[in-house]
Scaffold this motif. Sequence first.
Motif, PDB file in Angstrom:
ATOM      1  N   LYS A 435      57.890   1.255  98.975  1.00  0.00           N
ATOM      2  CA  LYS A 435      58.515   0.500  97.882  1.00  0.00           C
ATOM      3  C   LYS A 435      58.445  -1.006  98.141  1.00  0.00           C
ATOM      4  O   LYS A 435      58.179  -1.795  97.229  1.00  0.00           O
ATOM      5  N   GLN A 436      58.667  -1.403  99.387  1.00  0.00           N
ATOM      6  CA  GLN A 436      58.587  -2.825  99.737  1.00  0.00           C
ATOM      7  C   GLN A 436      57.169  -3.356  99.523  1.00  0.00           C
ATOM      8  O   GLN A 436      56.967  -4.448  98.972  1.00  0.00           O
ATOM      9  N   MET A 437      56.180  -2.586  99.964  1.00  0.00           N
ATOM     10  CA  MET A 437      54.784  -3.017  99.801  1.00  0.00           C
ATOM     11  C   MET A 437      54.416  -3.074  98.322  1.00  0.00           C
ATOM     12  O   MET A 437      53.650  -3.934  97.901  1.00  0.00           O
ATOM     13  N   PHE A 438      54.952  -2.146  97.540  1.00  0.00           N
ATOM     14  CA  PHE A 438      54.648  -2.092  96.104  1.00  0.00           C
ATOM     15  C   PHE A 438      55.070  -3.400  95.430  1.00  0.00           C
ATOM     16  O   PHE A 438      54.314  -3.993  94.660  1.00  0.00           O
ATOM     17  N   ILE A 439      56.285  -3.864  95.746  1.00  0.00           N
ATOM     18  CA  ILE A 439      56.755  -5.134  95.178  1.00  0.00           C
ATOM     19  C   ILE A 439      55.852  -6.274  95.620  1.00  0.00           C
ATOM     20  O   ILE A 439      55.446  -7.128  94.825  1.00  0.00           O
ATOM     21  N   GLN A 440      55.524  -6.295  96.905  1.00  0.00           N
ATOM     22  CA  GLN A 440      54.728  -7.382  97.452  1.00  0.00           C
ATOM     23  C   GLN A 440      53.332  -7.420  96.834  1.00  0.00           C
ATOM     24  O   GLN A 440      52.797  -8.496  96.554  1.00  0.00           O
ATOM     25  N   MET A 441      52.743  -6.254  96.594  1.00  0.00           N
ATOM     26  CA  MET A 441      51.368  -6.189  96.096  1.00  0.00           C
ATOM     27  C   MET A 441      51.271  -6.352  94.583  1.00  0.00           C
ATOM     28  O   MET A 441      50.287  -6.884  94.070  1.00  0.00           O
ATOM     29  N   TYR A 442      52.286  -5.877  93.857  1.00  0.00           N
ATOM     30  CA  TYR A 442      52.148  -5.825  92.386  1.00  0.00           C
ATOM     31  C   TYR A 442      53.244  -6.572  91.630  1.00  0.00           C
ATOM     32  O   TYR A 442      53.271  -6.545  90.405  1.00  0.00           O
ATOM     33  N   GLN A 443      54.145  -7.252  92.364  1.00  0.00           N
ATOM     34  CA  GLN A 443      55.197  -8.064  91.741  1.00  0.00           C
ATOM     35  C   GLN A 443      56.058  -7.281  90.745  1.00  0.00           C
ATOM     36  O   GLN A 443      56.538  -7.828  89.745  1.00  0.00           O
ATOM     37  N   LYS A 444      56.209  -6.016  90.977  1.00  0.00           N
ATOM     38  CA  LYS A 444      57.143  -5.184  90.194  1.00  0.00           C
ATOM     39  C   LYS A 444      57.602  -4.053  91.099  1.00  0.00           C
ATOM     40  O   LYS A 444      56.934  -3.739  92.090  1.00  0.00           O
ATOM     41  N   THR A 445      58.732  -3.448  90.775  1.00  0.00           N
ATOM     42  CA  THR A 445      59.214  -2.364  91.636  1.00  0.00           C
ATOM     43  C   THR A 445      58.547  -1.047  91.261  1.00  0.00           C
ATOM     44  O   THR A 445      58.105  -0.859  90.119  1.00  0.00           O
ATOM     45  N   LEU A 446      58.486  -0.163  92.232  1.00  0.00           N
ATOM     46  CA  LEU A 446      57.940   1.178  91.983  1.00  0.00           C
ATOM     47  C   LEU A 446      58.764   1.874  90.911  1.00  0.00           C
ATOM     48  O   LEU A 446      58.223   2.527  90.010  1.00  0.00           O
ATOM     49  N   GLY A 447      60.103   1.724  90.985  1.00  0.00           N
ATOM     50  CA  GLY A 447      60.986   2.358  90.000  1.00  0.00           C
ATOM     51  C   GLY A 447      60.712   1.883  88.585  1.00  0.00           C
ATOM     52  O   GLY A 447      60.709   2.673  87.641  1.00  0.00           O
ATOM     53  N   THR A 448      60.448   0.581  88.425  1.00  0.00           N
ATOM     54  CA  THR A 448      60.150   0.025  87.093  1.00  0.00           C
ATOM     55  C   THR A 448      58.906   0.672  86.506  1.00  0.00           C
ATOM     56  O   THR A 448      58.869   1.042  85.329  1.00  0.00           O
ATOM     57  N   MET A 449      57.881   0.826  87.348  1.00  0.00           N
ATOM     58  CA  MET A 449      56.623   1.389  86.855  1.00  0.00           C
ATOM     59  C   MET A 449      56.780   2.874  86.538  1.00  0.00           C
ATOM     60  O   MET A 449      56.256   3.369  85.538  1.00  0.00           O
ATOM     61  N   ILE A 450      57.527   3.593  87.390  1.00  0.00           N
ATOM     62  CA  ILE A 450      57.776   5.021  87.128  1.00  0.00           C
ATOM     63  C   ILE A 450      58.553   5.176  85.822  1.00  0.00           C
ATOM     64  O   ILE A 450      58.234   6.034  84.987  1.00  0.00           O
ATOM     65  N   ALA A 451      59.569   4.327  85.628  1.00  0.00           N
ATOM     66  CA  ALA A 451      60.403   4.418  84.426  1.00  0.00           C
ATOM     67  C   ALA A 451      59.591   4.182  83.157  1.00  0.00           C
ATOM     68  O   ALA A 451      59.840   4.812  82.120  1.00  0.00           O
ATOM     69  N   SER A 452      58.607   3.289  83.219  1.00  0.00           N
ATOM     70  CA  SER A 452      57.827   2.995  82.018  1.00  0.00           C
ATOM     71  C   SER A 452      56.706   4.004  81.785  1.00  0.00           C
ATOM     72  O   SER A 452      56.141   4.070  80.703  1.00  0.00           O
ATOM     73  N   ASP A 453      56.377   4.806  82.815  1.00  0.00           N
ATOM     74  CA  ASP A 453      55.242   5.743  82.696  1.00  0.00           C
ATOM     75  C   ASP A 453      55.657   7.202  82.550  1.00  0.00           C
ATOM     76  O   ASP A 453      54.810   8.059  82.328  1.00  0.00           O
ATOM     77  N   THR A 454      56.957   7.495  82.713  1.00  0.00           N
ATOM     78  CA  THR A 454      57.414   8.887  82.648  1.00  0.00           C
ATOM     79  C   THR A 454      58.614   8.960  81.711  1.00  0.00           C
ATOM     80  O   THR A 454      59.087   7.951  81.210  1.00  0.00           O
ATOM     81  N   SER A 455      59.107  10.166  81.484  1.00  0.00           N
ATOM     82  CA  SER A 455      60.235  10.311  80.558  1.00  0.00           C
ATOM     83  C   SER A 455      61.088  11.523  80.919  1.00  0.00           C
ATOM     84  O   SER A 455      60.688  12.373  81.718  1.00  0.00           O
ATOM     85  N   GLY A 456      62.253  11.583  80.302  1.00  0.00           N
ATOM     86  CA  GLY A 456      63.119  12.765  80.403  1.00  0.00           C
ATOM     87  C   GLY A 456      63.625  13.058  81.805  1.00  0.00           C
ATOM     88  O   GLY A 456      63.810  12.167  82.635  1.00  0.00           O
ATOM     89  N   ASP A 457      63.847  14.361  82.059  1.00  0.00           N
ATOM     90  CA  ASP A 457      64.371  14.791  83.356  1.00  0.00           C
ATOM     91  C   ASP A 457      63.383  14.520  84.479  1.00  0.00           C
ATOM     92  O   ASP A 457      63.784  14.255  85.614  1.00  0.00           O
ATOM     93  N   TYR A 458      62.097  14.575  84.161  1.00  0.00           N
ATOM     94  CA  TYR A 458      61.037  14.274  85.136  1.00  0.00           C
ATOM     95  C   TYR A 458      61.215  12.845  85.645  1.00  0.00           C
ATOM     96  O   TYR A 458      61.214  12.599  86.856  1.00  0.00           O
ATOM     97  N   ARG A 459      61.416  11.905  84.741  1.00  0.00           N
ATOM     98  CA  ARG A 459      61.639  10.509  85.136  1.00  0.00           C
ATOM     99  C   ARG A 459      62.937  10.400  85.957  1.00  0.00           C
ATOM    100  O   ARG A 459      62.973   9.710  86.985  1.00  0.00           O
ATOM    101  N   ARG A 460      63.989  11.062  85.479  1.00  0.00           N
ATOM    102  CA  ARG A 460      65.281  10.971  86.162  1.00  0.00           C
ATOM    103  C   ARG A 460      65.193  11.461  87.593  1.00  0.00           C
ATOM    104  O   ARG A 460      65.739  10.840  88.528  1.00  0.00           O
ATOM    105  N   LEU A 461      64.479  12.574  87.807  1.00  0.00           N
ATOM    106  CA  LEU A 461      64.359  13.129  89.159  1.00  0.00           C
ATOM    107  C   LEU A 461      63.474  12.240  90.036  1.00  0.00           C
ATOM    108  O   LEU A 461      63.806  11.981  91.207  1.00  0.00           O
ATOM    109  N   LEU A 462      62.367  11.746  89.504  1.00  0.00           N
ATOM    110  CA  LEU A 462      61.505  10.841  90.294  1.00  0.00           C
ATOM    111  C   LEU A 462      62.292   9.601  90.714  1.00  0.00           C
ATOM    112  O   LEU A 462      62.219   9.183  91.875  1.00  0.00           O
ATOM    113  N   LEU A 463      63.033   9.017  89.788  1.00  0.00           N
ATOM    114  CA  LEU A 463      63.795   7.809  90.106  1.00  0.00           C
ATOM    115  C   LEU A 463      64.891   8.099  91.135  1.00  0.00           C
ATOM    116  O   LEU A 463      65.187   7.261  91.987  1.00  0.00           O
ATOM    117  N   ALA A 464      65.478   9.287  91.041  1.00  0.00           N
ATOM    118  CA  ALA A 464      66.506   9.664  92.028  1.00  0.00           C
ATOM    119  C   ALA A 464      65.889   9.782  93.421  1.00  0.00           C
ATOM    120  O   ALA A 464      66.492   9.384  94.425  1.00  0.00           O
TER     121      ALA A 464
END
Length: 468
Positions: A435-464
Amino acid sequence: MSYPGYPPTGYPAFPGYPPAGQESSFPPPGQYSYPSGFPPMGGGAYPPTPSSGYPGAGGYPGAGGYPAPGGYPSAPQPGGAPSYPGGQGFGAPPSGAGFSGYPQPPSQSYGGGPAQVPLPGGFPGGPMPSQYPGGQSPYPSQASCSQPASMTQGTQGTIKPAANFDAMRDAEILRKAMKGFGTDEQAIVDVVANRSNDQRQKIKAAFKTMYGKDLIKDLKSELSGNMEELILALFMPPTYYDAWSLQNAMKGAGTQERVLIEILCTRTNQEIREIVRCYQSEFGRDLEKDIRSDTSGHFERLLVSMCQGNRDENQNVNHQLAQEDAQRLYQAGEGRLGTDESCFNMILATRSFPQLKATMEAYSRVANRDLLSSVGREFSGNVESGLKTILQCVLNRPAFFAERLYYSMKGAGTDDSTLVRIVVTRSEIDLVQIKQMFIQMYQKTLGTMIASDTSGDYRRLLLAIVGQ
């Protein structure tokens, strides 16, 4: 090929696993001794590159040919947020010799004493757990594919074993969540995302004991699509999940080469040996034979070398050997017409990770360019991706996985299998650093990208799981 009473029946049918006629579940935790491949933090890690500078845009392309913005960064300090260089100088390579776009590592020996800031997860060249003298683990010929939670303690995963864990209470919560009309997905998410894999195995065993039903079959009947795939992955023991992923990548028409590269070129010796045994015991197949029948040429040879799990594990660096290897690699590639692929295979498949790091430093002095860019010039296709994956993990394993996660979600559509596989397999190892490297390399958080690319319970579980 099985022994009476093992494995016990009851593991659910999932498209493609286990193969027909081999439906199985796993022995309850503790039935077999089966070590985890990742040493706890501090075991044999090498010092990171200094934080004085960041690589420049002249970094190397990733496994899929995509350049990581700003090059491949140095490893973050465990537990700390990455620092951002300010102003126009971001990405400019520091002065002095070294990799193009890489700061020079500090001059120090790699052996004798712990690294200043150990990278998580250990290395393919990392030391064996101390309880296995000589690096040999005492598993039975057909061992369980589970791993004890004790081996995952002290790492930088986002998932830690739950305190005051009660498998029977959790089994009851899951039973209530699936009973009657509808399903309480949030209750399922709350339990599954906050338990270690070892604890999930205990919940699975408790559920069958209490209700005489298979938890995974019940979950499968209530879930579908990506959520189903994610839940099933979380309930598979780690070694089994890797073995199943490899088998799935080679089954049927076509081969998912990037899955083979991602697993075989990044796991430790210990993990690879466990995967090979699990592949044989669970699927009745020989992993090396399957690789030979599904791949060819130099790529086949690289993967066969990887699945031996025989990388040198001496953590001391032989600087004279590093210089000799750098010269050999130069003469096998940049210094001649054509490429001697076997020389690259031999060095990258056998040397320890600290030794390869020293070789990469020596190579940049010998060839006046870094080894990654030379591999890109001398190789192409899958063998190029495989060799680069090894070198990327030598430099910074979390950055390699951050890059894979980014490209699983970038552009139209999402490669959900890759997203699920990396989030699940790294969740108890080094997902904090990823997660730290993700921010450093892409200037956004992994959670932000997951949230915008997934939905529903699948998104909720990945983010958890990623701790968002």
